[in-house]
Scaffold this active site. Structure first.
Site, PDB file in Angstrom:
ATOM      1  N   GLY A  40     181.600 -12.764 -14.155  1.00  0.00           N
ATOM      2  CA  GLY A  40     182.869 -13.453 -13.917  1.00  0.00           C
ATOM      3  C   GLY A  40     183.705 -12.705 -12.917  1.00  0.00           C
ATOM      4  N   HIS A  41     184.231 -13.405 -11.952  1.00  0.00           N
ATOM      5  CA  HIS A  41     185.238 -12.749 -11.130  1.00  0.00           C
ATOM      6  C   HIS A  41     186.268 -13.725 -10.606  1.00  0.00           C
ATOM      7  CE1 HIS A  41     181.603 -12.898  -8.432  1.00  0.00           C
ATOM      8  NE2 HIS A  41     182.414 -13.768  -7.906  1.00  0.00           N
ATOM      9  N   GLN A 223     176.592  -8.301 -12.952  1.00  0.00           N
ATOM     10  CA  GLN A 223     176.456  -7.133 -13.844  1.00  0.00           C
ATOM     11  C   GLN A 223     176.267  -5.862 -12.997  1.00  0.00           C
ATOM     12  OE1 GLN A 223     174.177  -9.988 -14.880  1.00  0.00           O
ATOM     13  NE2 GLN A 223     176.103 -10.741 -15.641  1.00  0.00           N
TER      14      GLN A 223
END
Ligand code: IMP
Length: 429
Positions: A40-41, A223
């Site tokens: 997620g970003h 990740q």
């Protein structure tokens, strides 16, 4: 001119979003090659804030986004994300988003199994994102995954669903969780098929054409190396390989297309989920880093554990990840600290060691050996050149370079895209 592959060198959340966004604006195509919607970003472009977990960042910059075969695709999460960014004004079409036809799907059974297993593990839980990532990768390796191309073949789907249900219902029932019927899964797939299939294509073929045409490709890792299923702190890892080599196999290009490998490292360390973390801080300094660095998981909202920079782990990540240069992020979070420490080795059962052990018992027992240096009072936030950095901050960066045996190619000094000190352009390498 080279392609660029971006990978995390710690336990994720190193601030890849900003760097990938900056690089994406200079690329033609941006490719996700592993992981799923566990990543997620947040990207800030003008007034808009985009929250992405599965879509490649390049879409936000009007570039072609590719989801490679190495990604596990949750169709619902994907559609929700497409709808969200479309409502924000982006155009996502089969021309701008290519999804590998051989990418495996995350089905509702996978999330259910992920969560049921974590609940059953109790104190020994891994701290997964609960999104079905692990079970979906297990199905891929076990040769029972439903891949996107299967959606076009009802006869294939039929027997594959039998295999999936035989396996998962047995496990779910054993764990006391709700099981699934074939009709439920069929209805789920029937609903997503018309929306998903138009994006599906032979990604390997299109990327090969792009390569021949000299287009710039940015491979966007998710990740980080310490969460890599082989090289990370196993079993407290994700279920995919996160090292740069996988950019090739996870999208269907040759290893010579990976290009410059930019490793992202935060100027300190954070981790979400369970597992060893030798340089973790349990005191006020750790809390300060967490507050100043806004260290809360983008996907789960969990507070991140914080600690000093661990040079031993990042050196290892650089080696196994094939890192050509580092982007060091969030240096400004250390501004004003009286003293800063770097983990330079460990003590294990009374002996000094200079690399991280592989067995989980030993990983949990290692004690960090810190080297300390004075901090700096000046602010580094917003610096755009070395000249603007305090001497002590430069010493800290130089010491990190020495310890990890890799050059700092890029330094990020605030969440703003332009607050970046560039030593070398990875695309021009
Ligand atoms: P999974 O990937 O959901 O199976 O979770 C396995 C481990 O990886 C857990 O410790 C998660 O918190 C961690 N993890 C997965 N994705 C990310 C990420 O994007 N950033 C940080 N940690 C992650």
């Amino acid at each position: 001119m080279s392609n660029v592959t971006v990978i995390g060198t710690q336990w994720g959340d190193e601030g890849k979003g900003k760097i990938v966004d900056w690089l994406a604006s200079r690329a033609d195509i941006v490719v996700r090659f592993q992981g799923g919607h566990n990543a997620g970003h947040t990207l800030v472009v003008g007034e808009q804030v985009y929250k992405l977990s599965l879509l490649p960042s390049g879409l936000v910059r009007g570039k072609i986004g590719v989801i490679g075969n190495g990604v596990v695709v949750d169709p619902c999460a994907l559609m929700i994300e497409i709808d969200r960014v479309t409502a924000q004004g982006l155009t996502v079409t089969p021309e701008t988003l290519w999804i590998a036809e051989n990418a495996p799907l995350i089905l509702p059974v996978h999330g259910a199994l992920d969560r049921a297993r974590e609940a059953a593990r109790g104190d020994r839980k891994i701290g997964t994102t609960g999104r079905g990532i692990g079970p979906a990768y297990e199905d891929k390796v076990a040769r029972r995954a439903i891949r996107i191309c299967d959606l076009a073949e009802p006869e294939t789907l039929d027997w594959k669903l039998d295999e999936v249900l035989l396996h998962h219902n047995t496990l779910l029932a054993g764990l006391g969780a709700d099981t699934f019927t074939k009709e439920e899964l069929k209805a789920f797939l029937a609903e997503i098929t018309p929306r998903l299939l138009p994006y599906s294509c032979a990604v390997w073929d299109r990327l090969d054409d792009a390569r021949r045409a000299g287009r710039r490709i940015l491979f966007e890792g998710a990740q980080a190396v310490m969460l890599d299923v082989d090289h990370g702190t196993y079993p407290f890892v994700t279920s995919s390989n996160t090292v740069a080599a996988v950019a090739a196999s996870g999208s269907g290009v040759g290893p010579n297309s990976v290009g410059f490998v930019l490793g992202i490292a935060k100027a300190y360390t954070t981790r979400v989920g369970e597992g060893p973390f030798p340089s973790e801080l349990y005191d006020a300094v750790g809390r300060t880093l967490g507050e100043r660095g806004h260290e809360f998981g983008t996907v789960t909202g969990r507070p991140r554990r914080c600690g000093w920079f661990d040079a031993v782990l990042v050196r290892r990540a650089c080696r196994v990840g094939g890192v050509s240069g580092i982007a060091l992020t969030k240096l400004d979070v250390l501004d004003g600290l009286e003293e800063i420490a770097i983990c330079v080795g460990y003590e294990l059962d009374g002996e000094k060691i200079t690399s991280f052990p592989s067995a989980p018992g030993a990983q949990a027992r290692v004690k960090p050996i810190f080297e300390t240096m004075p901090g700096w009072n000046e602010t580094t936030a917003g610096a755009r050149s070395w000249a603007e950095l305090p001497a002590q901050a430069i010493k800290y960066v130089r010491r990190i370079e020495e310890l990890i045996e890799a050059p700092v190619t890029l330094l990020s000094t605030s969440p703003e895209r332009d607050d970046t000190i560039l030593m070398r352009d990875p695309f021009e390498d």
